[in-house]
Scaffold this active site. Structure first.
Site, PDB file in Angstrom:
ATOM      1  N   CYS A 109       0.856  -1.181   0.000  1.00 37.23           N
ATOM      2  CA  CYS A 109       0.000   0.000   0.000  1.00 37.23           C
ATOM      3  C   CYS A 109       0.894   1.233   0.000  1.00 37.23           C
ATOM      4  O   CYS A 109       1.717   1.400   0.909  1.00 37.23           O
ATOM      5  CB  CYS A 109      -0.903  -0.014   1.224  1.00 37.23           C
ATOM      6  SG  CYS A 109      -1.952   1.450   1.363  1.00 37.23           S
ATOM      7  N   CYS A 116      -3.324  15.004   3.269  1.00 35.94           N
ATOM      8  CA  CYS A 116      -4.498  14.834   2.422  1.00 35.94           C
ATOM      9  C   CYS A 116      -5.445  16.000   2.652  1.00 35.94           C
ATOM     10  O   CYS A 116      -5.570  16.496   3.778  1.00 35.94           O
ATOM     11  CB  CYS A 116      -5.197  13.514   2.738  1.00 35.94           C
ATOM     12  SG  CYS A 116      -6.586  13.139   1.636  1.00 35.94           S
ATOM     13  N   CYS A 120     -11.721  13.416   5.524  1.00 39.79           N
ATOM     14  CA  CYS A 120     -12.618  12.361   6.002  1.00 39.79           C
ATOM     15  C   CYS A 120     -12.465  12.215   7.515  1.00 39.79           C
ATOM     16  O   CYS A 120     -11.346  12.130   8.031  1.00 39.79           O
ATOM     17  CB  CYS A 120     -12.314  11.045   5.300  1.00 39.79           C
ATOM     18  SG  CYS A 120     -12.457  11.137   3.493  1.00 39.79           S
TER      19      CYS A 120
END
Length: 367
Positions: A109, A116, A120
Site C-alpha cells: 500500500c 491529504c 474524512c
C-alpha cells in the site's frame, strides 16, 4: 545541505528519458538500458551501469541523478505486516505498508501525497492537512524500497493522500510501474482508491488502465456529507453515475470500501439502500469494521450487525467480503507512524518501535 538540482531520472517515462538522452546526442536504445538498471536491478549509481560507456556515465553524473527512498523507521507486526516511514528530500514524511497475503504473496500500500485535503472524519492522515503532491519518482520509489524486502505481487494506491487529487503524477507513476523496462507490473495487479473525485475518475479511465476502488462508507448523502466532505461537491448520484461510466475490462469489478460504524451506517436499512445504490454496477463490497480509538466519537459495530449487514448483501447476489484487519499491534493505519514519529525525537526511535499498539482507524482502506 544544498538541494541537488540535477534532473531525477525516476520522474521520467521511457519516452521522456529517450527524449532527454536524445538531447544529449545519445542513441534511443540507451533509454531502455538506463531504465532496466534503475528498475530491474534497482541500481541508483551510474558507475554501476557497466554497459554504458564511461563518457556517457560521466555526462549523466553531471546532468542527472537517480533518487531512492530508504526507510527512516519500520514497524513489524506479529502477522507479518511491515510499516515503512520514508523521509523525503525536503524533510517531509510518508508511509507505505507491506501486507502479507496467502501463498507467500505480498501487497504494498503506497502513498500519493504528503497529507491529504479530503478531510474524512475517520482518517488520521486528514488531520495533517495537505502539504504537497508526491512526484512520480517518490511514488514509484516506495515500491523500489519495498522490493528490497522481497517480491511485491500487488500494489494498492490507498495510503496517504487522495490519488486523484494528484492525477498527473499518479498516471505517470502508473506508466512507469507498467513499462516492461520499468517495474513491469500488469495493470491487473494495481488498484487505485478514491474518495470520489468525479471529474478525475472520468479522466483516469481515459488515460490509464487501473483497478478502481471507491471509498463509499454511506448510503445517504446526509451521512456521507458528515463522514466525507467531498460528498458535498460530488454527491452519491453523481458518484454512482461516474462508476457506471468507468471503463471496466472483462471480469473486473469496482471495489466499494465500506467502513461499518455502529449506529451510523450499519443498519438493515443501510444494507438495503446499498444494494439499491450499486444496482447495475459490476461491484464488490469490502466491509471494514471500524476500529475504535480514543480520539474518535465512533464505535465499532457488533458482530451481530456485521453478520447481518454482510448476509443481506450476499443474499441479494452481491460480492461482499469482510476485510480482515492486519497490523493491529503496530501503527498500521494511514498516518499513525508519521504521527508518532512527528512528536518523538530521533533519539527515541527504539522506544517508538516498541511502543504500545495504536488502533486508530486511519483511512480504513488497506487494512
Amino acid at each position: 545541505m544544498d538541494q541537488d538540482t540535477r534532473i531525477d531520472l525516476k520522474n521520467f517515462t521511457l519516452e521522456e528519458l529517450t527524449e532527454f538522452l536524445a538531447g544529449m546526442g545519445k542513441e534511443r536504445f540507451r533509454a531502455g538500458q538506463v531504465m532496466r538498471w534503475m528498475y530491474h536491478r534497482l541500481v541508483d549509481d551510474f558507475d554501476a551501469m557497466s554497459d554504458l560507456s564511461k563518457v556517457l556515465r560521466a555526462e549523466l553524473h553531471q546532468r542527472a541523478r537517480i533518487s531512492r527512498l530508504t526507510p527512516e523507521a519500520t514497524e513489524d507486526s506479529r502477522d507479518g505486516t511491515r510499516k515503512y516511514l520514508f523521509r523525503l528530500e525536503d524533510g517531509e514524511t510518508i508511509e507505505s505498508v507491506r501486507i502479507p497475503m496467502d501463498d507467500n504473496r505480498a501487497t504494498l500500500c503506497i502513498s500519493t501525497q504528503v497529507g491529504c485535503a479530503m478531510g474524512c472524519v475517520f482518517c488520521h492522515t486528514g488531520s495533517f492537512g495537505l502539504v504537497r503532491n508526491l512526484t512520480p519518482g517518490e511514488i514509484v520509489n516506495q515500491v523500489c524500497a519495498a522490493l528490497a524486502d522481497g517480491p511485491v505481487n500487488n500494489i494498492v494506491l490507498m495510503g496517504m493522500g487522495e490519488p486523484l487529487h494528484n492525477l498527473d503524477n499518479v498516471v505517470k507513476a502508473l506508466q512507469i510501474l507498467y513499462m516492461p523496462q520499468g517495474l513491469d507490473y500488469s495493470p491487473r495487479k494495481v488498484t487505485l482508491s478514491t474518495a470520489g473525485l468525479v471529474p478525475q475518475m472520468q479522466e483516469l479511465g481515459k488515460r490509464v488502465r487501473v483497478n478502481l476502488a471507491v471509498s463509499l462508507n454511506a448510503t445517504t448523502d446526509e451521512v456521507r456529507n458528515r463522514l466525507m466532505p467531498v460528498n458535498q461537491r460530488y454527491p452519491l448520484q453523481q458518484l454512482m453515475a461516474a462508476c457506471r461510466q468507468y471503463p471496466l475490462h472483462a471480469k473486473k469489478r469496482i471495489t466499494f470500501e465500506y467502513i461499518l460504524i455502529r449506529d451510523v451506517n450499519d443498519s438493515d436499512q443501510d444494507a438495503r439502500r446499498l444494494v439499491k445504490l450499486l444496482h447495475g454496477i459490476k461491484a464488490k463490497v469490502n466491509i471494514i469494521p471500524f476500529n475504535e480509538h480514543s480520539a474518535s466519537e465512533f464505535r465499532a459495530p457488533t458482530e451481530e450487525r456485521i453478520s447481518r449487514f454482510q448476509g443481506y448483501l450476499l443474499d441479494h447476489g452481491m460480492v461482499a467480503i469482510r476485510r480482515a484487519s492486519k497490523g493491529q499491534d503496530i501503527s498500521a493505519a494511514c498516518g499513525q507512524l508519521k504521527g508518532k514519529l512527528t512528536v518523538s525525537p530521533p533519539a527515541q526511535e527504539s522506544e517508538r518501535n516498541s511502543a504500545r499498539p495504536d488502533r486508530s482507524q486511519g483511512k480504513g482502506k488497506h487494512l
